[in-house]
Design a protein around this motif. Structure first.
Motif, PDB file in Angstrom:
ATOM      1  N   UNK A 275       0.816  -1.214   0.000  1.00 35.04           N
ATOM      2  CA  UNK A 275       0.000   0.000   0.000  1.00 35.04           C
ATOM      3  C   UNK A 275       0.849   1.261   0.000  1.00 35.04           C
ATOM      4  N   UNK A 276       2.039   1.230   0.640  1.00 33.96           N
ATOM      5  CA  UNK A 276       2.894   2.410   0.691  1.00 33.96           C
ATOM      6  C   UNK A 276       3.907   2.462  -0.438  1.00 33.96           C
ATOM      7  N   UNK A 277       4.360   1.287  -0.864  1.00 37.91           N
ATOM      8  CA  UNK A 277       5.461   1.243  -1.833  1.00 37.91           C
ATOM      9  C   UNK A 277       5.095   0.484  -3.103  1.00 37.91           C
ATOM     10  N   UNK A 278       3.800   0.363  -3.381  1.00 38.03           N
ATOM     11  CA  UNK A 278       3.374  -0.365  -4.570  1.00 38.03           C
ATOM     12  C   UNK A 278       3.994   0.171  -5.844  1.00 38.03           C
ATOM     13  N   UNK A 279       4.093   1.498  -5.947  1.00 41.03           N
ATOM     14  CA  UNK A 279       4.700   2.105  -7.140  1.00 41.03           C
ATOM     15  C   UNK A 279       6.154   1.687  -7.270  1.00 41.03           C
ATOM     16  N   UNK A 280       6.909   1.706  -6.147  1.00 42.98           N
ATOM     17  CA  UNK A 280       8.313   1.294  -6.196  1.00 42.98           C
ATOM     18  C   UNK A 280       8.458  -0.191  -6.526  1.00 42.98           C
ATOM     19  N   UNK A 281       7.556  -1.031  -5.973  1.00 49.78           N
ATOM     20  CA  UNK A 281       7.614  -2.465  -6.257  1.00 49.78           C
ATOM     21  C   UNK A 281       7.429  -2.706  -7.755  1.00 49.78           C
ATOM     22  N   UNK A 286       9.942  -3.651 -13.257  1.00 50.56           N
ATOM     23  CA  UNK A 286      10.189  -3.326 -14.664  1.00 50.56           C
ATOM     24  C   UNK A 286       9.331  -2.238 -15.266  1.00 50.56           C
ATOM     25  N   UNK A 287       8.300  -1.738 -14.548  1.00 55.56           N
ATOM     26  CA  UNK A 287       7.476  -0.655 -15.081  1.00 55.56           C
ATOM     27  C   UNK A 287       8.216   0.683 -14.998  1.00 55.56           C
ATOM     28  N   UNK A 288       7.892   1.611 -15.921  1.00 53.01           N
ATOM     29  CA  UNK A 288       8.308   2.997 -15.794  1.00 53.01           C
ATOM     30  C   UNK A 288       7.418   3.683 -14.757  1.00 53.01           C
ATOM     31  N   UNK A 334       2.500 -14.110  -1.324  1.00 57.22           N
ATOM     32  CA  UNK A 334       3.832 -13.589  -1.006  1.00 57.22           C
ATOM     33  C   UNK A 334       4.933 -14.567  -1.432  1.00 57.22           C
ATOM     34  N   UNK A 335       4.673 -15.867  -1.233  1.00 56.67           N
ATOM     35  CA  UNK A 335       5.645 -16.880  -1.646  1.00 56.67           C
ATOM     36  C   UNK A 335       5.880 -16.814  -3.158  1.00 56.67           C
ATOM     37  N   UNK A 336       4.795 -16.648  -3.911  1.00 61.47           N
ATOM     38  CA  UNK A 336       4.914 -16.558  -5.378  1.00 61.47           C
ATOM     39  C   UNK A 336       5.603 -15.265  -5.806  1.00 61.47           C
ATOM     40  N   UNK A 337       5.335 -14.150  -5.082  1.00 62.06           N
ATOM     41  CA  UNK A 337       6.029 -12.892  -5.396  1.00 62.06           C
ATOM     42  C   UNK A 337       7.528 -13.065  -5.180  1.00 62.06           C
ATOM     43  N   UNK A 338       7.899 -13.888  -4.209  1.00 62.18           N
ATOM     44  CA  UNK A 338       9.310 -14.151  -3.978  1.00 62.18           C
ATOM     45  C   UNK A 338       9.931 -15.062  -5.025  1.00 62.18           C
ATOM     46  N   UNK A 339       9.198 -16.081  -5.470  1.00 63.20           N
ATOM     47  CA  UNK A 339       9.763 -17.095  -6.375  1.00 63.20           C
ATOM     48  C   UNK A 339       9.780 -16.631  -7.833  1.00 63.20           C
ATOM     49  N   UNK A 353       3.280  -9.965 -14.055  1.00 62.76           N
ATOM     50  CA  UNK A 353       3.154 -11.079 -13.107  1.00 62.76           C
ATOM     51  C   UNK A 353       3.122 -10.548 -11.684  1.00 62.76           C
ATOM     52  N   UNK A 354       4.051  -9.631 -11.372  1.00 63.32           N
ATOM     53  CA  UNK A 354       4.111  -9.061 -10.027  1.00 63.32           C
ATOM     54  C   UNK A 354       2.831  -8.288  -9.716  1.00 63.32           C
ATOM     55  N   UNK A 355       2.325  -7.520 -10.689  1.00 64.47           N
ATOM     56  CA  UNK A 355       1.077  -6.775 -10.479  1.00 64.47           C
ATOM     57  C   UNK A 355      -0.088  -7.735 -10.210  1.00 64.47           C
ATOM     58  N   UNK A 356      -0.156  -8.833 -10.967  1.00 60.49           N
ATOM     59  CA  UNK A 356      -1.216  -9.831 -10.760  1.00 60.49           C
ATOM     60  C   UNK A 356      -1.144 -10.423  -9.355  1.00 60.49           C
TER      61      UNK A 356
END
Length: 471
Positions: A275-281, A286-288, A334-339, A353-356
């Motif tokens: 919620x705080x760092x979604x843009x940075x994530x 890979x997004x601009x 979270x596990x999938x975001x890590x893998x 993928x990360x956004x999904x």
């Protein structure tokens, strides 16, 4: 006469006015998500000072939750919300006009005091105004407003970032928007009544009955007043309502342990890293910047939609199974975001993928974990200790939130996206263990019945302990 004929319409007005505090909570915590990249350029921030700007609000919220809980017990829920609305307005303007990092951090800390106060007082006010059968739906309206506030922040961030991204002060426009709901909160609460349960605690029984008749049918108002008075009379052992009393009384100590645990569970899922760092994530994936701002709106949309589902489920499913299901879902995401970033490193599909996965994570978090968290915190504490108990519990939640907000950009910078989220997976497993082992069900009981259940549980435990000692 009209209010008595249609108490539901007056209850709707109470929900609408008071939950503007939740909207401010959501907007002020969510707006930093898009404002921070632009603020970083204005103040030349590094990963530590970025975390400091984001987390200073959270540290303030930890203080505000305890202070807000005490004040709401002392001066009343309604009056406390009025004061918080003024603090929201003043500190929002302070953040907007901040000339440097120092002033920004101070104003964000004070804004956090308002956020923390609202996070305690509004759910308590709603729980005490609502009838038993619709308490879950009423209290979680505040959670809906929190995520709606975050969605509004993401939308305004994307619009302003896309249209005014070349303006070095665009972040100031993002922040100042929060002044409007602060004004509306103050004006709305001027017309709202005080909580009848708080009025009984101050021995203003006739005033309490007047309020109850506005929000209940006449016969039910009288019977509910009697129940509140009986529960209040039984609370002689906790009448001082201070921290020492809470830890001295075994059954209250158990509730405090559960309350702090519930608050911590909500935060160690890592929800506020998104919620705080979604843009940075999304940028890290890979997004601009502009694409990340727009993509982040999906996080806000799913949060709102999932909260609607959560409100619907709360009327049909127990609190405990909802919380367990939500934690299984978030920990898996979270596990999938890590893998998957390790598997798809360098792939153009990775940011999508990360956004999904962040959207999936938030569906479980906002559809199950967050609504149950705020509802249970508003339910479990006895009347005399509700403000203080919620304040201490939410303070624990905000302190964990502070450390997540402060350390996340540093972890992202030093150890990378995958390893950072693996840490949250471990914490999620710990949260699941706590809920499964310790958390009772609270659905289907009045606030006064829940108090009696906690007392009886402690009596049974004492008898078991005595038997064991004899043996």
């Amino acid at each position: 006469m009209n209010n008595q004929a249609n108490p539901n319409s007056f209850l709707r007005n109470i929900i609408l006015a008071s939950t503007l505090g939740g909207l401010l909570f959501g907007y002020d915590t969510g707006v930093i998500n898009g404002a921070l990249p632009f603020m970083s350029e204005s103040f030349n921030l590094n990963s530590f000072t970025e975390g400091l700007v984001a987390s200073s609000l959270l540290l303030g919220a930890a203080f505000g939750s305890v202070l807000g809980g005490k004040l709401s017990d002392y001066i009343g829920r309604r009056k406390n919300i009025l004061y918080l609305a003024l603090l929201f307005l003043i500190t929002t303007l302070g953040c907007t006009l901040a000339p440097n990092l120092t002033v920004m951090v101070i104003c964000r800390f004070l804004l956090g005091v308002a956020v923390g106060g609202a996070s305690v007082t509004v759910p308590a006010y709603l729980a005490e105004m609502s009838p038993m059968e619709s308490r879950g739906r009423m209290v979680t309206q505040n959670e809906l407003m929190i995520v709606s506030g975050q969605l509004l922040a993401f939308v305004f961030n994307a619009i302003l970032g896309s249209t005014m991204g070349d303006n070095p002060n665009v972040w100031r426009y993002m922040l100042v928007i929060a002044a409007l709901p602060a004004i509306l909160l103050f004006l709305g609460m001027l017309k709202m009544p005080e909580s009848p349960r708080w009025l009984v605690s101050k021995r203003k029984n006739e005033d309490a009955l007047v309020v109850l008749k506005k929000i209940r049918r006449d016969d039910r108002a009288k019977s509910e007043l009697r129940e509140i008075q009986t529960a209040f009379t039984e609370e002689t052992e906790t009448k001082k309502a201070n921290f020492a009393d809470m830890i001295a009384v075994p059954w209250v100590r158990r509730i405090l342990f559960l309350g702090i645990g519930i608050g911590v569970v909500q935060q160690i899922t890592g929800v506020n890293s998104i919620m705080y760092y979604g843009t940075q994530i999304l940028k890290d994936a890979g997004f601009q910047t502009k694409a990340a701002l727009i993509g982040n709106i999906a996080n806000g949309v799913i949060s709102v939609l999932a909260t609607f589902v959560g409100i619907w489920l709360l009327g049909r499913v127990g609190r405990r199974p909802m919380l367990l299901t939500g934690l299984i879902g978030t920990t898996t995401a979270l596990l999938l975001i890590g893998i998957l970033p390790l598997v798809f490193e360098g792939s153009p599909a990775l940011p999508y993928i990360v956004l999904t996965l962040t959207v999936t994570f938030l569906a479980f978090q906002q559809g199950a974990i967050s609504p149950v968290t705020w509802l249970m915190l508003s339910e479990i504490f006895p009347l005399r200790l509700r403000g203080l108990g919620m304040g201490i519990s939410v303070c624990g939640s905000w302190i964990v939130n502070f450390f997540v907000g402060l350390t996340f950009p540093i972890l992202l910078d030093k150890i990378g996206l995958s390893t950072t989220f693996f840490i949250f997976v471990v914490l999620g497993i710990g949260a699941l263990t706590f809920v499964k082992k310790f958390l009772p069900e609270t659905k289907g009981f009045t606030l006064e019945q829940l108090e009696r259940n906690f007392r009886k549980y402690n009596d049974r435990s004492d008898k078991v302990s005595s038997k064991n000692e004899v043996v």
